[in-house]
Scaffold this motif. Sequence first.
Motif, PDB file in Angstrom:
ATOM      1  N   PHE A   1     -39.323 -21.340  25.507  1.00 32.29           N
ATOM      2  CA  PHE A   1     -40.231 -20.417  24.838  1.00 32.29           C
ATOM      3  C   PHE A   1     -41.701 -20.774  25.045  1.00 32.29           C
ATOM      4  N   THR A   2     -42.143 -21.947  24.577  1.00 27.72           N
ATOM      5  CA  THR A   2     -43.552 -22.284  24.737  1.00 27.72           C
ATOM      6  C   THR A   2     -43.888 -22.614  26.188  1.00 27.72           C
ATOM      7  N   LEU A   3     -42.926 -23.081  26.962  1.00 33.09           N
ATOM      8  CA  LEU A   3     -43.186 -23.388  28.369  1.00 33.09           C
ATOM      9  C   LEU A   3     -43.636 -22.138  29.120  1.00 33.09           C
ATOM     10  N   THR A   4     -43.029 -21.016  28.815  1.00 28.13           N
ATOM     11  CA  THR A   4     -43.428 -19.759  29.457  1.00 28.13           C
ATOM     12  C   THR A   4     -44.903 -19.467  29.189  1.00 28.13           C
ATOM     13  N   VAL A   5     -45.319 -19.658  27.948  1.00 26.21           N
ATOM     14  CA  VAL A   5     -46.713 -19.407  27.568  1.00 26.21           C
ATOM     15  C   VAL A   5     -47.646 -20.394  28.270  1.00 26.21           C
TER      16      VAL A   5
ATOM     17  N   LEU B   1     -38.374 -18.014  18.986  1.00 25.47           N
ATOM     18  CA  LEU B   1     -37.305 -19.011  19.027  1.00 25.47           C
ATOM     19  C   LEU B   1     -36.550 -19.027  17.701  1.00 25.47           C
ATOM     20  N   VAL B   2     -37.287 -19.036  16.585  1.00 26.37           N
ATOM     21  CA  VAL B   2     -36.654 -19.064  15.268  1.00 26.37           C
ATOM     22  C   VAL B   2     -35.762 -17.842  15.081  1.00 26.37           C
ATOM     23  N   GLU B   3     -36.265 -16.669  15.472  1.00 24.51           N
ATOM     24  CA  GLU B   3     -35.478 -15.444  15.338  1.00 24.51           C
ATOM     25  C   GLU B   3     -34.229 -15.509  16.217  1.00 24.51           C
TER      26      GLU B   3
ATOM     27  N   GLY C   1     -42.701 -28.196  21.036  1.00 26.24           N
ATOM     28  CA  GLY C   1     -42.561 -27.147  20.035  1.00 26.24           C
ATOM     29  C   GLY C   1     -41.125 -26.885  19.647  1.00 26.24           C
ATOM     30  N   GLU C   2     -40.275 -26.720  20.655  1.00 23.85           N
ATOM     31  CA  GLU C   2     -38.870 -26.435  20.390  1.00 23.85           C
ATOM     32  C   GLU C   2     -38.202 -27.599  19.662  1.00 23.85           C
TER      33      GLU C   2
END
Length: 200
Positions: A132-136, A91-93, A159-160
């Motif tokens: 992003f973290t939801l996918t994980v 996400l940061v990238e 997280g986001e």
Amino acid sequence: MTKQATRRRGDDLVRSIHEAVLAELAEVGLGRLTMEGIARRARTAKTSLYRRWASPHDVLLDAIHDEHPQEVPSPSADDLRGDLIRALRQLVEWTRSPTAAAAAAILGERKRYPELAAALYERVFDARGGRFTLTVLRYYAARGHLDPALITPVVADIGEALVLKHSLDADAPPSDEQLAAIVDQAILPAVGRGPQRAAR
């Protein structure tokens, strides 16, 4: 020209158009984005755009979708903590990319372009597996390592939201250590996992 060469040429053209729409958006803004401007910047005929896209907003959404990162959790689903940290790092990238700036431009004008903002979620974020973290988290829940009932909309955003808050407060993205702290102190406890139990 062989079929492979024709396909490669077509891919190159689409790539140049995607780069053009992102550059055009950055220069003129969402309200002044036109097929003419995109075609001129891509050095191609406007008819080439209309063969594939109905509007400049369609070109923009396609460009964002094409470059939006896809999270790939550990195949064996045995490193939840590591996968969450990597998702936040991704996400940061991504926030440094032209497509993130384009997504921010759309969300910043959601009142003026509500259908475009809705399409961003439907055609990009949801089509790419969600946030992003939801996918994980969904990946681990599907394999029986997490209770899916714990993955609420609030938990999906933790997280986001913390990454974006840190970026706003510090005017800089979180470091790897800070990303790990977000995972350890916020996401894992929210799904009933401490760092010591995060491997499964």
